[in-house]
Write a protein that holds these residues in place. Structure first.
Motif, mmCIF file in Angstrom:
data_model
loop_
_atom_site.group_PDB
_atom_site.id
_atom_site.type_symbol
_atom_site.label_atom_id
_atom_site.label_comp_id
_atom_site.label_asym_id
_atom_site.label_seq_id
_atom_site.Cartn_x
_atom_site.Cartn_y
_atom_site.Cartn_z
ATOM 1 N N ARG A 4 -6.632 1.217 -13.513
ATOM 2 C CA ARG A 4 -6.724 1.292 -12.057
ATOM 3 C C ARG A 4 -5.402 1.815 -11.498
ATOM 4 N NH1 ARG A 4 -8.606 -3.774 -8.378
ATOM 5 N NH2 ARG A 4 -10.531 -3.309 -9.534
ATOM 6 N N ILE A 5 -5.512 2.771 -10.586
ATOM 7 C CA ILE A 5 -4.338 3.262 -9.861
ATOM 8 C C ILE A 5 -4.649 3.189 -8.372
ATOM 9 C CG2 ILE A 5 -3.459 4.766 -11.679
ATOM 10 C CD1 ILE A 5 -4.846 7.099 -10.311
ATOM 11 N N GLY A 6 -3.648 2.840 -7.575
ATOM 12 C CA GLY A 6 -3.910 2.701 -6.153
ATOM 13 C C GLY A 6 -2.647 2.559 -5.336
ATOM 14 N N ALA A 7 -2.853 2.274 -4.073
ATOM 15 C CA ALA A 7 -1.733 2.119 -3.140
ATOM 16 C C ALA A 7 -1.981 0.941 -2.218
ATOM 17 C CB ALA A 7 -1.543 3.395 -2.318
ATOM 18 N N ASN A 8 -0.927 0.151 -2.007
ATOM 19 C CA ASN A 8 -0.929 -0.842 -0.935
ATOM 20 C C ASN A 8 -0.533 -0.092 0.337
ATOM 21 O OD1 ASN A 8 -1.561 -3.148 -2.543
ATOM 22 N ND2 ASN A 8 0.532 -3.116 -3.311
ATOM 23 N N ILE A 9 -1.512 0.386 1.071
ATOM 24 C CA ILE A 9 -1.273 1.301 2.183
ATOM 25 C C ILE A 9 -0.457 0.638 3.281
ATOM 26 C CG2 ILE A 9 -2.380 2.781 3.897
ATOM 27 C CD1 ILE A 9 -4.802 2.873 1.963
ATOM 28 N N VAL A 10 -0.888 -0.539 3.690
ATOM 29 C CA VAL A 10 -0.167 -1.295 4.725
ATOM 30 C C VAL A 10 -0.067 -2.739 4.281
ATOM 31 C CG1 VAL A 10 -0.161 -2.091 7.108
ATOM 32 C CG2 VAL A 10 -0.969 0.210 6.587
ATOM 33 N N ARG A 11 1.132 -3.262 4.268
ATOM 34 C CA ARG A 11 1.315 -4.681 3.954
ATOM 35 C C ARG A 11 2.143 -5.321 5.046
ATOM 36 N NH1 ARG A 11 2.289 -7.188 -1.872
ATOM 37 N NH2 ARG A 11 0.026 -7.046 -1.720
ATOM 38 N N ALA A 12 1.562 -6.281 5.740
ATOM 39 C CA ALA A 12 2.249 -7.024 6.795
ATOM 40 C C ALA A 12 2.607 -8.407 6.266
ATOM 41 C CB ALA A 12 1.363 -7.139 8.028
ATOM 42 N N LYS A 13 3.891 -8.718 6.266
ATOM 43 C CA LYS A 13 4.372 -10.009 5.772
ATOM 44 C C LYS A 13 4.938 -10.816 6.923
ATOM 45 C CE LYS A 13 6.828 -9.922 2.020
ATOM 46 N NZ LYS A 13 7.912 -9.553 1.085
ATOM 47 N N PHE A 14 4.481 -12.037 7.021
ATOM 48 C CA PHE A 14 4.963 -12.956 8.038
ATOM 49 C C PHE A 14 5.697 -14.110 7.354
ATOM 50 C CE2 PHE A 14 1.378 -10.610 9.626
ATOM 51 C CZ PHE A 14 1.792 -10.203 10.880
ATOM 52 N N ASP A 15 5.942 -15.171 8.077
ATOM 53 C CA ASP A 15 6.754 -16.255 7.544
ATOM 54 C C ASP A 15 6.139 -16.862 6.290
ATOM 55 O OD1 ASP A 15 8.800 -18.082 7.360
ATOM 56 O OD2 ASP A 15 7.823 -19.528 8.686
ATOM 57 N N LYS A 16 4.845 -17.186 6.349
ATOM 58 C CA LYS A 16 4.192 -17.848 5.226
ATOM 59 C C LYS A 16 2.959 -17.101 4.720
ATOM 60 C CE LYS A 16 6.853 -21.521 4.904
ATOM 61 N NZ LYS A 16 7.633 -21.796 3.675
ATOM 62 N N ILE A 17 2.520 -16.091 5.427
ATOM 63 C CA ILE A 17 1.294 -15.405 5.045
ATOM 64 C C ILE A 17 1.531 -13.897 4.940
ATOM 65 C CG2 ILE A 17 -0.108 -17.168 6.161
ATOM 66 C CD1 ILE A 17 -0.662 -15.172 8.404
ATOM 67 N N PHE A 18 0.573 -13.196 4.319
ATOM 68 C CA PHE A 18 0.643 -11.736 4.248
ATOM 69 C C PHE A 18 -0.773 -11.166 4.288
ATOM 70 C CE2 PHE A 18 0.423 -13.150 -0.176
ATOM 71 C CZ PHE A 18 -0.546 -12.316 -0.708
#
Length: 250
Positions: free
Chosen positions: A81-95
């Motif tokens: 499998r090949i891919g991309a994490n296009i958008v990753r939003a990280k907050f204090d305790k969650i993502f």
């Protein structure tokens, strides 16, 4: 007078924009905002189980007619499998992550026997390559470990089943059975993300269940004769993926 009013309006718009920008920045810091943007790519290995009763029944009828030894059972494909994490939003305790990928998935079997007192053999390939897109939601457990609570994907399958018959180790004929149209499937899973170098390199493991169904594979030979494999893949199954993520935090 009109020109003065326009200048005043422009100044108010600029001030409002700057205040909004400052407020957005404060809010982002308050919620522990970490990264938003093209956050990287990944590559790994996958294994997926499925029910292939139609394919197996079709093959075992062929094997019995050709006096082949044993039986064939397709049940599990492996690949990359090949891919991309296009958008990753990280907050204090969650993502939250939006991702896309392409998976190469194949299972291969072979058998041999006799036909009219001559040695023959056959090779069979069930190919389940597909595109996928989805999102996942998770929480931070430790500094170096995240729990991906749920991952949900939509998958687009274009499957192919290939039979190659050999006589004296020379290819005698080949038949390709294809799905008539792209099949839409779904995946639900969970997993763990181990951060080797936080925000840059991580190891991710996912386990889940794929939902899909193929009603028919079809092959048309050089003479126009159509052969169908009915209900080749009536049900998906469990799967596991192990991948390495390379990140580019913004």
């Amino acid at each position: 007078m009109y020109g003065k009013m326009r200048r005043t309006l422009k100044i108010k718009i600029v001030i409002t924009f700057l205040i909004g920008l400052m407020f957005t920045n404060v809010q982002a810091q308050t919620f522990g905002f970490g990264c938003l943007g093209l956050s990287g790519f990944y590559a790994g290995m996958s294994q997926e189980n499925y029910t292939a009763s139609g394919v197996n029944d079709f093959l075992n009828v062929k094997l019995s007619s050709m006096q082949y030894s044993g039986s064939i059972k397709f049940e599990r494909g492996t690949g990359y499998r090949i891919g991309a994490n296009i958008v990753r939003a990280k907050f204090d305790k969650i993502f939250l992550t939006a991702k896309g990928y392409y998976q190469f998935l194949k299972e291969e079997r072979s058998n041999s026997g006799t036909l009219n007192n001559a040695a023959v053999s056959s090779n069979y390939q069930l190919i389940m390559n597909h595109w996928g897109a989805g999102i996942d939601f998770g929480i931070k457990i430790f500094t170096f470990l995240d729990w991906k609570i749920v991952e949900g994907n939509v998958n687009f399958y274009d499957s192919e089943f290939i039979i190659q018959d050999f006589k004296s180790n020379i290819l005698d004929k080949e038949a390709k059975y294809n799905s008539e149209k792209v099949q839409v499937g779904y995946f639900l899973g969970t997993g763990l993300i181990f951060h080797i170098v936080p925000d840059y390199i991580s190891l991710e493991g996912t386990v889940g269940y794929s939902f899909f169904k193929f009603d028919k594979f079809k092959s048309t030979d050089a003479l126009g004769v159509v052969t169908n494999v009915n209900n080749p893949l009536p049900e998906g199954g469990t799967g596991i993926t192990l991948q390495i993520n390379i990140g580019f935090p913004f």
